[in-house]
Design an enzyme around this catalytic site. Structure first.
Site, PDB file in Angstrom:
ATOM      1  N   ASP A  39       0.827  -1.215   0.000  1.00 28.07           N
ATOM      2  CA  ASP A  39       0.000   0.000   0.000  1.00 28.07           C
ATOM      3  C   ASP A  39       0.852   1.252   0.000  1.00 28.07           C
ATOM      4  O   ASP A  39       0.508   2.248  -0.629  1.00 28.07           O
ATOM      5  CB  ASP A  39      -0.911   0.020   1.228  1.00 28.07           C
ATOM      6  CG  ASP A  39      -2.176  -0.766   0.972  1.00 28.07           C
ATOM      7  OD1 ASP A  39      -2.414  -1.106  -0.205  1.00 28.07           O
ATOM      8  OD2 ASP A  39      -2.908  -1.038   1.942  1.00 28.07           O
ATOM      9  N   SER A  84     -14.451 -20.847 -31.622  1.00 26.06           N
ATOM     10  CA  SER A  84     -14.944 -21.599 -30.474  1.00 26.06           C
ATOM     11  C   SER A  84     -14.403 -23.019 -30.563  1.00 26.06           C
ATOM     12  O   SER A  84     -13.612 -23.321 -31.451  1.00 26.06           O
ATOM     13  CB  SER A  84     -16.469 -21.580 -30.449  1.00 26.06           C
ATOM     14  OG  SER A  84     -16.940 -22.051 -31.673  1.00 26.06           O
ATOM     15  N   GLU A 116      -5.876 -29.030 -20.429  1.00 21.26           N
ATOM     16  CA  GLU A 116      -6.129 -28.175 -19.255  1.00 21.26           C
ATOM     17  C   GLU A 116      -7.627 -28.135 -19.007  1.00 21.26           C
ATOM     18  O   GLU A 116      -8.418 -28.465 -19.895  1.00 21.26           O
ATOM     19  CB  GLU A 116      -5.573 -26.768 -19.465  1.00 21.26           C
ATOM     20  CG  GLU A 116      -6.231 -25.999 -20.579  1.00 21.26           C
ATOM     21  CD  GLU A 116      -5.535 -24.668 -20.859  1.00 21.26           C
ATOM     22  OE1 GLU A 116      -5.275 -23.930 -19.898  1.00 21.26           O
ATOM     23  OE2 GLU A 116      -5.280 -24.382 -22.037  1.00 21.26           O
ATOM     24  N   LYS A 118     -11.340 -26.825 -18.777  1.00 25.68           N
ATOM     25  CA  LYS A 118     -12.061 -25.798 -19.543  1.00 25.68           C
ATOM     26  C   LYS A 118     -12.820 -24.919 -18.568  1.00 25.68           C
ATOM     27  O   LYS A 118     -13.780 -25.351 -17.940  1.00 25.68           O
ATOM     28  CB  LYS A 118     -13.022 -26.458 -20.527  1.00 25.68           C
ATOM     29  CG  LYS A 118     -13.736 -25.432 -21.389  1.00 25.68           C
ATOM     30  CD  LYS A 118     -14.522 -26.109 -22.494  1.00 25.68           C
ATOM     31  CE  LYS A 118     -15.153 -25.087 -23.426  1.00 25.68           C
ATOM     32  NZ  LYS A 118     -16.101 -24.203 -22.755  1.00 25.68           N
ATOM     33  N   ASP A 120     -15.296 -22.191 -17.148  1.00 22.26           N
ATOM     34  CA  ASP A 120     -16.606 -21.716 -17.554  1.00 22.26           C
ATOM     35  C   ASP A 120     -16.693 -20.225 -17.247  1.00 22.26           C
ATOM     36  O   ASP A 120     -17.237 -19.813 -16.237  1.00 22.26           O
ATOM     37  CB  ASP A 120     -17.692 -22.495 -16.798  1.00 22.26           C
ATOM     38  CG  ASP A 120     -19.039 -22.337 -17.469  1.00 22.26           C
ATOM     39  OD1 ASP A 120     -19.085 -21.762 -18.571  1.00 22.26           O
ATOM     40  OD2 ASP A 120     -20.037 -22.779 -16.876  1.00 22.26           O
ATOM     41  N   TYR A 226      -7.167 -16.916 -16.605  1.00 22.91           N
ATOM     42  CA  TYR A 226      -6.139 -17.860 -17.033  1.00 22.91           C
ATOM     43  C   TYR A 226      -6.002 -17.683 -18.542  1.00 22.91           C
ATOM     44  O   TYR A 226      -7.020 -17.640 -19.248  1.00 22.91           O
ATOM     45  CB  TYR A 226      -6.524 -19.313 -16.715  1.00 22.91           C
ATOM     46  CG  TYR A 226      -6.181 -19.738 -15.300  1.00 22.91           C
ATOM     47  CD1 TYR A 226      -4.892 -19.561 -14.794  1.00 22.91           C
ATOM     48  CD2 TYR A 226      -7.148 -20.309 -14.478  1.00 22.91           C
ATOM     49  CE1 TYR A 226      -4.576 -19.939 -13.501  1.00 22.91           C
ATOM     50  CE2 TYR A 226      -6.838 -20.693 -13.179  1.00 22.91           C
ATOM     51  CZ  TYR A 226      -5.551 -20.503 -12.706  1.00 22.91           C
ATOM     52  OH  TYR A 226      -5.240 -20.874 -11.432  1.00 22.91           O
ATOM     53  N   LYS A 293      -5.534 -29.817 -26.936  1.00 16.47           N
ATOM     54  CA  LYS A 293      -5.015 -29.105 -28.108  1.00 16.47           C
ATOM     55  C   LYS A 293      -3.783 -29.837 -28.629  1.00 16.47           C
ATOM     56  O   LYS A 293      -2.913 -30.203 -27.824  1.00 16.47           O
ATOM     57  CB  LYS A 293      -4.637 -27.670 -27.728  1.00 16.47           C
ATOM     58  CG  LYS A 293      -5.845 -26.816 -27.368  1.00 16.47           C
ATOM     59  CD  LYS A 293      -5.473 -25.426 -26.900  1.00 16.47           C
ATOM     60  CE  LYS A 293      -6.762 -24.709 -26.491  1.00 16.47           C
ATOM     61  NZ  LYS A 293      -6.530 -23.522 -25.689  1.00 16.47           N
ATOM     62  N   LYS A 317     -16.600 -32.474 -22.653  1.00 15.53           N
ATOM     63  CA  LYS A 317     -17.433 -31.816 -21.643  1.00 15.53           C
ATOM     64  C   LYS A 317     -17.761 -32.731 -20.459  1.00 15.53           C
ATOM     65  O   LYS A 317     -17.888 -33.944 -20.598  1.00 15.53           O
ATOM     66  CB  LYS A 317     -18.745 -31.329 -22.284  1.00 15.53           C
ATOM     67  CG  LYS A 317     -18.532 -30.352 -23.415  1.00 15.53           C
ATOM     68  CD  LYS A 317     -18.119 -28.987 -22.926  1.00 15.53           C
ATOM     69  CE  LYS A 317     -19.298 -28.200 -22.456  1.00 15.53           C
ATOM     70  NZ  LYS A 317     -19.698 -27.123 -23.341  1.00 15.53           N
ATOM     71  N   CYS A 411     -43.303 -20.119  13.638  1.00 13.53           N
ATOM     72  CA  CYS A 411     -42.061 -20.869  13.503  1.00 13.53           C
ATOM     73  C   CYS A 411     -42.361 -22.370  13.463  1.00 13.53           C
ATOM     74  O   CYS A 411     -43.045 -22.887  14.354  1.00 13.53           O
ATOM     75  CB  CYS A 411     -41.132 -20.556  14.678  1.00 13.53           C
ATOM     76  SG  CYS A 411     -39.702 -21.643  14.772  1.00 13.53           S
ATOM     77  N   CYS A 414     -41.075 -23.977  16.878  1.00 12.22           N
ATOM     78  CA  CYS A 414     -41.566 -23.680  18.226  1.00 12.22           C
ATOM     79  C   CYS A 414     -42.901 -22.959  18.252  1.00 12.22           C
ATOM     80  O   CYS A 414     -43.445 -22.726  19.332  1.00 12.22           O
ATOM     81  CB  CYS A 414     -40.521 -22.892  19.008  1.00 12.22           C
ATOM     82  SG  CYS A 414     -40.424 -21.154  18.544  1.00 12.22           S
ATOM     83  N   CYS A 429     -37.602 -16.310  13.510  1.00 13.85           N
ATOM     84  CA  CYS A 429     -38.440 -16.756  14.605  1.00 13.85           C
ATOM     85  C   CYS A 429     -38.160 -15.838  15.798  1.00 13.85           C
ATOM     86  O   CYS A 429     -37.005 -15.537  16.087  1.00 13.85           O
ATOM     87  CB  CYS A 429     -38.092 -18.200  14.957  1.00 13.85           C
ATOM     88  SG  CYS A 429     -38.622 -18.660  16.608  1.00 13.85           S
ATOM     89  N   CYS A 435     -37.087 -21.486  21.404  1.00 14.07           N
ATOM     90  CA  CYS A 435     -37.091 -22.259  20.155  1.00 14.07           C
ATOM     91  C   CYS A 435     -35.992 -23.334  20.149  1.00 14.07           C
ATOM     92  O   CYS A 435     -34.824 -23.026  20.374  1.00 14.07           O
ATOM     93  CB  CYS A 435     -36.887 -21.306  18.988  1.00 14.07           C
ATOM     94  SG  CYS A 435     -36.876 -22.117  17.396  1.00 14.07           S
TER      95      CYS A 435
HETATM   96  C1  9MJ Z   1     -11.199 -22.486 -21.634  1.00 12.46           C
HETATM   97  N1  9MJ Z   1     -12.426 -21.995 -21.700  1.00 12.46           N
HETATM   98  O1  9MJ Z   1     -10.694 -22.769 -20.564  1.00 12.46           O
HETATM   99  C2  9MJ Z   1      -9.940 -22.534 -24.921  1.00 12.46           C
HETATM  100  N2  9MJ Z   1     -10.472 -22.648 -22.851  1.00 12.46           N
HETATM  101  O2  9MJ Z   1      -9.005 -22.483 -27.146  1.00 12.46           O
HETATM  102  C3  9MJ Z   1      -9.233 -23.193 -23.028  1.00 12.46           C
HETATM  103  N3  9MJ Z   1     -10.902 -22.256 -24.061  1.00 12.46           N
HETATM  104  C4  9MJ Z   1     -10.006 -22.238 -26.337  1.00 12.46           C
HETATM  105  N4  9MJ Z   1      -8.908 -23.114 -24.301  1.00 12.46           N
HETATM  106  C5  9MJ Z   1      -9.380 -22.083 -28.381  1.00 12.46           C
HETATM  107  N5  9MJ Z   1      -8.496 -23.694 -22.007  1.00 12.46           N
HETATM  108  C6  9MJ Z   1     -10.632 -21.574 -28.310  1.00 12.46           C
HETATM  109  C7  9MJ Z   1     -11.045 -21.657 -26.992  1.00 12.46           C
END
Ligand code: 9MJ
Length: 672
Positions: A39, A84, A116, A118, A120, A226, A293, A317, A411, A414, A429, A435
């Protein structure tokens, strides 16, 4: 005035140093300096930039707090389209992918894949020019996204300038922005407590945060990144393989998944998938599969693309975290502190490998906002070790006889009244003393130091007494015998005797302590004292109406409502009567109107060793209207100094505050 070369160099050096420590803290989770030292560095830079605004660069770490709100996001045309991923949903589909790759590459050997989890979250593109972050953009439709640079800059795990050397002049890094589960749960919990809208899942929360036109809001959201790939690379090169390239990115300060591995052959791919599926719940972020990949970039190029997805990658998936099912009924559960939580009883459904038949609906506000009715088809979500929740209803599937959910008036544990104050999301309550759901907490509070101070009656003992059904209310404590105590686990005869003595001693209390010990919501020590002084006894307090209660200092409408609700419950009154019957008593209190108290508004500080316990002197002063503070300031009226008084005495003398020794205090009190 223009900044000197020296200031310029100082700002530059501070920026580098701060970003370095930022990376150690956020990206590597291995800080080298304390938060305070960090800081200080940040403040030094802020001061310098305030003095010379010319020194302020867009990549300054001071800019991570957010910038001026935008009217709209600008469009960004991605220089290399953001593709995608194709999906595989089972082992067969993955094996087909692997076979196609080998056929196209005319390989007889196994393929090396980088794998790795995936994430969301949201795909994002980060553009670095000469090592500086110049733009952050969402994926959009893959060709055109939105410029969210201001928000991107607030994310601590995204470097504003790359570290090290050798980066291409223009480098577009791609990754996933996500919200860690812990941060998401905190954010939603806070929203619910404030009666605000909660987010359905971490992905929505991350998307909502990134699409804020006011980057100060985004700055307050726990987002992280990431990086998993790259787009445009100009004026320099990355590695020969995906894994080499990721290692380079990591070296430049970009955050790469620690789960990234190189595997070859479908058996290893399957193994990784299964390991990750097992670990899924325990990770601090939502993942919806594993990404594979082809590692070799030449092979990738050879494989090319089909429509909008590369042929060299696939997402295998996991089962979804959200599923649809029927809401059969809603029960209300009473928590330790009396809060009522609506619990959905569901037609059992498998959610990511676990059967879910109950889920939380949080509170009535959430039920209304999500428009959930009994009989509805609802979406349930199970993530990690948190309780599954109903995310929303599916109104299109609502049956004609769907029933609205209403808060019970009594409640379920009680029978006491359920109270939900205006502006409060949570219903409670009001039978706190009686209670069964609240028993343990009520008795622990009753026995605690600032309440009846029953020495030796710790939490574990209270648990035992209740679990063995020896007591149900605080009043039952006074009916226990030596034999009953001695019979408890880990209780020697001597301790049992001490406990009986402590109980005996606690019968002699004060009215403020007694009122505090009842555990009335919002009635803390100070309010209990004000109430005791004003009413002088339990009965007048019991009879007071809303207006009367609010004339007491410290008591506003909410506290008043809680007090009235508490005393309206016959069961609470029964327990209070039983306590008085058991011999709880207190010395009479001389009622004094707050503004007529002799020491009203005077601030005392006690320091040094005094001949009577500080708490006793404190209570005496407070009973006369004084406030007793912990530290000396200009506002302090008196410092009472005992033996060996140290810095507080010195400060009082420096500020010219009146210092009293104990004898002088006695004289002062005698004069009142
Ligand atoms: C995710 N969502 O973790 C890709 N992704 O690579 C990873 N998405 C991706 N790679 C090419 N680890 C298009 C999307």
């Amino acid at each position: 005035m223009m900044p000197s070369a020296e200031s310029q160099a100082e700002a530059e050096s501070l920026r580098k140093e701060i970003e370095y420590h930022n990376r150690r803290y956020y990206a590597l989770d291995d800080p080298e300096i304390t938060d305070i030292a960090y800081d200080q560095l940040l403040r030094q830079l802020q001061a310098l930039e305030a003095q010379y605004p010319e020194l302020l660069t867009p990549d300054s770490p001071t800019q991570r707090v957010g910038a001026k709100p935008l009217d709209a996001f600008a469009e960004v045309v991605h220089p290399v389209p953001m593709l995608s991923l194709d999906n595989a949903f089972d082992q067969q589909e993955f094996a087909n992918f692997d076979r196609r790759v080998r056929e196209r590459l005319e390989l007889t050997d196994e393929v090396s894949y980088i794998v790795e989890p995936k994430l969301d979250g949201l795909a994002i593109s980060l553009l670095y020019e000469e090592g500086q972050l110049v733009r952050g953009a969402t994926r959009g439709d893959g060709n055109v996204g939105e410029d969210v640079t201001q928000n991107i800059r607030t994310i601590p795990t995204i470097p504003l300038c790359l570290t090290g050397s050798g980066w291409p002049k223009r480098l577009e890094v791609r990754g996933e922005i996500y919200m860690p589960k812990a941060g998401f749960n905190r954010l939603n919990e806070r929203a619910r407590q404030r009666g605000e809208k909660s987010f359905a899942n971490p992905r929505n929360a991350a998307a909502g945060s990134l699409r804020q036109l006011d980057s100060k809001i985004a700055a307050g959201r726990p987002l992280a990144i990431y990086c998993y790939g790259f787009g445009l690379v100009e004026g320099g090169r990355l590695g020969k393989s995906h894994s080499e390239s990721m290692a380079l990115l990591e070296g430049w300060g970009l955050r790469i998944s620690p789960e990234l591995e190189k595997v070859s052959g479908i058996a290893s791919c399957h193994n990784y998938y299964q390991q990750m599926a097992k670990r899924r719940d325990g990770l601090d972020y939502d993942i919806d599969g594993v990404v594979y990949k082809v590692d070799d970039l030449q092979q990738q190029q050879h494989l090319g693309f089909v429509s909008r997805a590369p042929r060299w990658a696939i997402a295998w998936k996991f089962p979804a975290l959200e599923e649809m099912t029927q809401l059969l009924d809603v029960d209300f559960q009473v928590g330790r502190t009396g809060a009522l939580t609506p619990v959905a009883r569901l037609e059992p459904v498998q959610v990511a490998g676990v059967i879910v038949s109950n889920a939380t609906l949080h509170n009535m506000d959430e039920i209304q906002r999500k428009d959930v009715r009994i009989g509805d088809t609802v979406i349930v979500r199970r993530a990690g070790d948190v309780i599954p929740e109903v995310v929303r209803s599916v109104p299109a599937k609502r049956p004609a006889d769907a029933k609205e959910i209403s808060l019970p008036k009594q409640c379920p544990e009680c029978g006491s009244e359920v109270i939900r104050l205006e502006d409060e999301a949570v219903a409670r309550c009001s039978g706190g003393l009686f209670c069964p759901a609240q028993r343990k907490e009520a008795i622990k509070h009753f026995a605690s130091r600032k309440a009846l101070d029953i020495e030796g009656l710790g939490d574990k003992l209270v648990d035992q007494l209740i679990d063995r059904a020896l007591i149900h209310t605080p009043a039952d404590l006074f009916t226990l015998t030596l034999e009953q105590f001695a019979d408890l686990d880990r209780m020697a005869e001597k301790s049992a005797q001490n406990l009986l003595k402590a109980l005996e001693k606690s019968r002699q209390t004060t009215l403020p302590r007694f009122l505090f010990s009842l555990g009335i919501r919002e009635v803390g020590e100070a309010t209990a004292r004000s109430l005791a002084l004003y009413f002088g006894g339990i009965e007048p307090l019991q009879l007071a109406d809303l207006d009367k209660l609010q004339t007491v200092s410290d008591v506003g409408p909410i506290v008043a409502e809680h007090i009235i609700a508490f005393f309206r419950q016959p069961h609470n009154i029964e327990v209070i009567d039983a306590l008085i019957e058991a011999g709880i008593q207190w010395p009479a209190i001389e009622q004094i109107a707050a503004d007529q108290q002799p020491l009203a508004d005077k601030i005392f500080v006690l320091t040094g060793s005094l001949s009577r316990p500080r708490s006793v002197i404190k209570e005496q002063l407070q009973a006369l209207g004084a406030k007793v503070a912990g530290s000396v300031s200009k506002k302090t009226d008196y410092v009472v100094a005992g033996e060996d008084a140290g810095s507080k005495l010195a400060k009082a003398e420096k500020l010219g505050i009146e210092v009293l020794d104990e004898a002088a205090l006695e004289v002062l009190l005698a004069q009142l």
